[in-house]
Design a protein around this motif. Structure first.
Motif, PDB file in Angstrom:
ATOM      1  N   TYR A  49      39.344  47.644  32.305  1.00  0.00           N
ATOM      2  CA  TYR A  49      38.879  47.731  30.917  1.00  0.00           C
ATOM      3  C   TYR A  49      39.900  47.062  30.007  1.00  0.00           C
ATOM      4  O   TYR A  49      41.110  47.297  30.120  1.00  0.00           O
ATOM      5  CB  TYR A  49      38.738  49.190  30.478  1.00  0.00           C
ATOM      6  CG  TYR A  49      37.553  49.931  31.030  1.00  0.00           C
ATOM      7  CD1 TYR A  49      37.470  51.314  30.878  1.00  0.00           C
ATOM      8  CD2 TYR A  49      36.502  49.296  31.687  1.00  0.00           C
ATOM      9  CE1 TYR A  49      36.400  52.031  31.349  1.00  0.00           C
ATOM     10  CE2 TYR A  49      35.423  50.011  32.177  1.00  0.00           C
ATOM     11  CZ  TYR A  49      35.368  51.394  32.014  1.00  0.00           C
ATOM     12  OH  TYR A  49      34.321  52.105  32.496  1.00  0.00           O
ATOM     13  N   VAL A  87      36.514  50.261  24.366  1.00  0.00           N
ATOM     14  CA  VAL A  87      36.514  49.256  25.446  1.00  0.00           C
ATOM     15  C   VAL A  87      35.789  48.016  24.953  1.00  0.00           C
ATOM     16  O   VAL A  87      34.618  48.087  24.584  1.00  0.00           O
ATOM     17  CB  VAL A  87      35.815  49.805  26.709  1.00  0.00           C
ATOM     18  CG1 VAL A  87      35.809  48.769  27.823  1.00  0.00           C
ATOM     19  CG2 VAL A  87      36.478  51.099  27.159  1.00  0.00           C
ATOM     20  N   ARG A 126      36.722  49.283  37.709  1.00  0.00           N
ATOM     21  CA  ARG A 126      36.811  48.088  36.885  1.00  0.00           C
ATOM     22  C   ARG A 126      38.118  48.062  36.092  1.00  0.00           C
ATOM     23  O   ARG A 126      38.832  49.047  36.006  1.00  0.00           O
ATOM     24  CB  ARG A 126      35.652  48.058  35.870  1.00  0.00           C
ATOM     25  CG  ARG A 126      34.306  47.913  36.502  1.00  0.00           C
ATOM     26  CD  ARG A 126      33.219  48.190  35.459  1.00  0.00           C
ATOM     27  NE  ARG A 126      31.948  48.439  36.124  1.00  0.00           N
ATOM     28  CZ  ARG A 126      31.102  47.472  36.472  1.00  0.00           C
ATOM     29  NH1 ARG A 126      31.365  46.208  36.236  1.00  0.00           N
ATOM     30  NH2 ARG A 126      29.967  47.783  37.094  1.00  0.00           N
ATOM     31  N   THR A 164      43.948  45.712  37.960  1.00  0.00           N
ATOM     32  CA  THR A 164      43.294  45.961  36.683  1.00  0.00           C
ATOM     33  C   THR A 164      44.245  45.794  35.515  1.00  0.00           C
ATOM     34  O   THR A 164      43.837  45.379  34.432  1.00  0.00           O
ATOM     35  CB  THR A 164      42.758  47.405  36.630  1.00  0.00           C
ATOM     36  OG1 THR A 164      43.809  48.298  37.012  1.00  0.00           O
ATOM     37  CG2 THR A 164      41.567  47.572  37.551  1.00  0.00           C
ATOM     38  N   GLU A 169      32.989  44.732  39.103  1.00  0.00           N
ATOM     39  CA  GLU A 169      33.501  45.846  39.903  1.00  0.00           C
ATOM     40  C   GLU A 169      34.422  45.368  41.012  1.00  0.00           C
ATOM     41  O   GLU A 169      34.115  44.405  41.716  1.00  0.00           O
ATOM     42  CB  GLU A 169      32.324  46.604  40.529  1.00  0.00           C
ATOM     43  CG  GLU A 169      32.712  47.996  40.964  1.00  0.00           C
ATOM     44  CD  GLU A 169      31.538  48.679  41.603  1.00  0.00           C
ATOM     45  OE1 GLU A 169      31.021  49.646  41.003  1.00  0.00           O
ATOM     46  OE2 GLU A 169      31.110  48.252  42.706  1.00  0.00           O
ATOM     47  N   SER A 205      39.841  51.685  35.070  1.00  0.00           N
ATOM     48  CA  SER A 205      38.713  52.468  34.544  1.00  0.00           C
ATOM     49  C   SER A 205      38.735  53.905  35.020  1.00  0.00           C
ATOM     50  O   SER A 205      38.321  54.814  34.295  1.00  0.00           O
ATOM     51  CB  SER A 205      37.386  51.823  34.947  1.00  0.00           C
ATOM     52  OG  SER A 205      37.262  51.842  36.376  1.00  0.00           O
ATOM     53  N   GLN A 216      34.720  44.618  29.955  1.00  0.00           N
ATOM     54  CA  GLN A 216      34.760  45.245  31.290  1.00  0.00           C
ATOM     55  C   GLN A 216      34.766  44.162  32.359  1.00  0.00           C
ATOM     56  O   GLN A 216      34.038  43.174  32.229  1.00  0.00           O
ATOM     57  CB  GLN A 216      33.510  46.075  31.545  1.00  0.00           C
ATOM     58  CG  GLN A 216      33.433  47.385  30.835  1.00  0.00           C
ATOM     59  CD  GLN A 216      32.275  48.179  31.375  1.00  0.00           C
ATOM     60  OE1 GLN A 216      32.194  48.444  32.573  1.00  0.00           O
ATOM     61  NE2 GLN A 216      31.356  48.536  30.502  1.00  0.00           N
ATOM     62  N   SER A 217      35.517  44.405  33.365  1.00  0.00           N
ATOM     63  CA  SER A 217      35.526  43.417  34.460  1.00  0.00           C
ATOM     64  C   SER A 217      34.355  43.687  35.408  1.00  0.00           C
ATOM     65  O   SER A 217      33.743  44.752  35.335  1.00  0.00           O
ATOM     66  CB  SER A 217      36.835  43.559  35.245  1.00  0.00           C
ATOM     67  OG  SER A 217      36.777  44.745  36.028  1.00  0.00           O
TER      68      SER A 217
END
Lengths: 280, 452
Positions: free
Chosen positions: A109, A205, A107, A138, A211, A186, A208-209
């Motif tokens: 962050y 964090v 992911r 990311t 996955e 991540s 979060q994105s």
């Protein structure tokens, strides 16, 4: 006499097939300084397993690595998912992706300093933000996508955007408070925090994105089918080997796996969304 | 002695501190300027690049490295072309307090110096924040070190100073004190020294004690010799006196003896009137000599009465004219006719004696000067006679001493006694020229009356 000649020829062809100098390109997932030794070990392992000499090439940014892949000047490369989206079709084949925490995914962050009052992505409006590389999934694509969803561009949304070139550096900047927030990988984040517990106390964090498929190892056109097969085999069975397992552990990876066909779909759609809105 | 050491130590310390402080101050100022300039040169180019590429990580790291490596640079602030703060090593993310303008050069606010440099083509700015407290602390620590070293020296010097004081100075002063208390009577003395005395000082004390012993011996000897001499003199005096007396008595007695003997010799020669007169005269002479001699031993009575200088002058002039006739002229001089209360008879007695002596010594003139000094009457007799030989001067006032052919030798000794009885003295003054000078001084009771 002719027998000796045949034998010699077959030897030559064999060595030609198996003994050519290969290169493994590493672009900065972890900052070059940090991962240099680790990636050397990794390359050396693959080289040993394949029975073919292999060098490591480190490249400071994804664009440069992509250029090497496109031109066939590197055989295999560990790249970022986002970078892959910029590679022309046919110039590469995905060998494997790392599996972390039982998932072949990772992911993005959004992190901020634990002591600051920035607790959400919205709080980051008008603030100093660090991204890694324009080709990073990311480190760039995801936060840009978030901002685009709000109808803005990152340069407008954030007070200022800086490019660190590596997730490590982004984490450091957030930890020291030099920037207010950053978007990082991540895998790298978790590995860093694992290595340095104090670091974990200084950052938090906030977002979060979903996955994404984890950063792949790809093979360029220079790698033939046989080499491709063998290399994939080495990667996939690495975790079964004690030496291999050890190196994987250092990298924060459980094992390598082959991604399914639609693995990159989410990332592709994100990119499409951003590109379309950028034209407006 | 100790104070001297301390004083010296303090003075050199002050001197050194001043030198250190001044030198350090200048050196540090120079170092700061140079270091800041060098640091800027070192980071200028990579910093410019980092700003252009929005590489905040490099900007921050460069700034942080400078701050970490240079003790007096407390912060490095990076600004973009628009003079907005990009980052700084302390992550304050703002301009320092009190800094209103960003301009090339040096600013000072309180204990902080700000060195502002523009980057190439003013693509950005770098501010070096110098903490002057560091300079102050460094100089102070240098001073403390200097003071420390000096104090150490002083302490190190005090130790021998104390040793010196205990073993030498104190014993010496004790020695000096005891010596100053020692007098001739207390010879020989023993010197007591404190326990911690160095051998040298002890040796000195021993030498001094030995010297004292020898001194005592010498003075004892001297005293003995003096006593001996006095005894001999006394004996000599007595001898002389006895000899004189014997001489004065023997001659008349011999005359009497002779006459009696011749009378005894021939029965028909009887002692004539003349013989008897001579015998009488001879025996008178013996009696008067003995009387004179005895009067020397008797206390002298005095009967003071009111008189004056003029009266005395008149009396003496009259006496001289009749007694001395043409033999000697007496000239009397005086300043004031002061009133006197004294025994003028006794004064006359002495004056007569002196004048007769002068005449006997062949003087034709005698000048008498009468003065009154405070409560004394001073009469100076100066004649032109044959004077007194230096060898005789010492014995002049001894009884029976005479240079005359016929004389008892009792005159001057009697005169001296009279003068002393009248509260004064009779002295002989040796003259370079011809003649003798005697000074008679007696107490004038008149003055005394006035006071009481």
């Amino acid at each position: 006499m002719r027998l000796i000649l045949v034998l010699l020829l077959s030897l030559l062809t064999t060595s030609a097939t198996y003994s050519r100098q290969m290169t493994h390109g590493v672009s900065s997932i972890l900052s070059p300084g940090e991962s240099y030794a680790l990636y050397e070990e990794f390359t050396e392992y693959i080289s040993r397993k394949l029975g073919t000499p292999m060098d490591t090439i480190h490249k400071g940014n994804y664009a440069e690595m992509n250029r090497l892949i496109e031109s066939g000047n590197v055989d295999i490369a560990s790249i970022c998912t986002g970078a892959l989206l910029h590679l022309p079709e046919g110039s590469f084949r995905v060998l494997a992706v790392p599996v972390v925490d039982g998932r072949a995914g990772y992911r993005s962050y959004i992190i901020t300093n634990a002591k600051s009052n920035v607790r959400t992505f919205t709080d980051l409006k008008g603030r100093l933000f660090a991204m890694t590389d324009r080709l990073s999934n990311t480190g760039y694509l995801y936060p840009t996508w978030l901002v685009t969803k709000k109808g803005q561009k990152p340069e407008q949304y954030f007070g200022k955007v800086s490019y660190t070139g590596s997730h490590d550096k982004s984490i450091t900047l957030v930890s020291k408070g030099v920037v207010d927030g950053a978007a990082v990988d991540s895998i790298v984040f978790n590995a860093s925090v694992r290595l340095n517990k104090e670091l974990g106390k200084t950052v938090r964090v906030v977002e979060q994105s979903p996955e994404f498929v984890s950063p792949p190892i790809v093979a360029s056109e220079r790698v033939n089918a046989e080499e491709f097969r063998k290399t994939r085999q080495v990667l996939l069975s690495m975790h079964k080997d004690p030496e291999g397992k050890r190196i994987l552990g250092k990298m924060g990876i459980e094992q390598f796996a082959v991604p399914d066909a639609e693995a990159f779909a989410l990332v592709r759609s994100m990119k499409r969304f951003v590109d379309e809105n950028a034209k407006k | 002695m100790l104070l001297l050491v301390l004083g010296f130590g303090v003075v050199t310390m002050m001197f050194d501190i001043t030198i250190v402080a001044t030198a350090q101050n200048r050196f540090i100022d120079q170092t700061i300027e140079e270091t800041v300039a060098n640091q800027h040169v070192a980071i200028a180019h990579p910093m410019t690049e980092a700003l252009v590429y929005d590489d905040i990580y490099t900007s921050y790291t460069l700034a942080e490295t400078v701050t970490k490596n240079i003790p007096f640079i407390s912060n490095v602030i990076i600004l973009d072309a628009k003079k907005n703060v990009v980052t700084d090593s302390l992550v304050t993310r703002s301009l320092p307090e009190g800094m209103t303008t960003v301009a090339e050069g040096r600013q000072r606010t309180g204990s902080t110096d700000y060195f502002t440099f523009p980057l190439e083509q003013k693509l950005g700015w770098v501010i070096f924040v110098v903490d002057l407290n560091w300079k102050r602390e460094t100089i102070l620590s240098q001073i403390f070190q200097t003071v420390g070293v000096h104090l150490l020296f002083v302490i190190l010097l005090i130790i021998p100073g104390i040793i010196l004081a205990v073993y030498v100075t104190k014993p010496l002063s004790v020695l000096t004190e005891q010596l100053s208390n020692a007098t001739l009577e207390k010879l020989p003395f023993t010197l007591e020294l404190p326990e911690h005395t160095t051998t040298e000082v002890r040796k000195l004390a021993e030498t001094l004690t030995a010297m004292a012993e020898r001194l005592k011996q010498a003075t004892d000897q001297l005293t003995e010799q003096e006593k001996q001499m006095a005894r001999e003199e006394k004996l000599a005096s007595i001898g002389m006196m006895a000899a004189g007396l014997a001489h004065e008595i023997r001659n008349p007695l011999m005359t009497i003896n002779m006459l009696i003997h011749s009378a005894k010799q021939s029965f028909d020669v009887t002692l004539t009137e003349k013989d008897l007169a001579v015998m009488m005269h001879a025996s008178d002479r013996v009696v008067s000599t003995l009387n004179d001699f005895l009067s020397l031993t008797r206390p002298i009575e005095q009967k003071p009465s009111v008189t004056s200088v003029q009266r005395i002058r008149n009396m003496l002039s009259g006496w001289a004219a009749s007694t001395l006739e043409d033999k000697m002229q007496l000239h009397v001089q005086y300043d004031e006719d002061t009133t006197l209360i004294l025994d003028e008879g006794r004064v006359m007695q002495v004056a007569h004696n002196l004048l007769i002596n002068s005449a006997d010594a062949g003087a034709t003139e005698c000048v008498l000067t009468i003065e009154t000094q405070n409560d004394m009457l001073v009469m100076t007799f100066a004649d032109n006679g044959k004077g007194v030989h230096p060898a005789d001067a010492a014995q002049l006032f001894r009884p029976f001493f005479t240079t005359k052919a016929h004389g008892t030798g009792l005159g001057l000794s009697m005169s001296e006694l009279i003068a002393q009885a009248l509260g004064g003295s009779l002295t002989f003054v040796q003259q370079d020229t011809r003649g003798a000078q005697f000074v008679l001084s007696v107490r004038n009771l008149y003055e005394k009356d006035l006071d009481s």
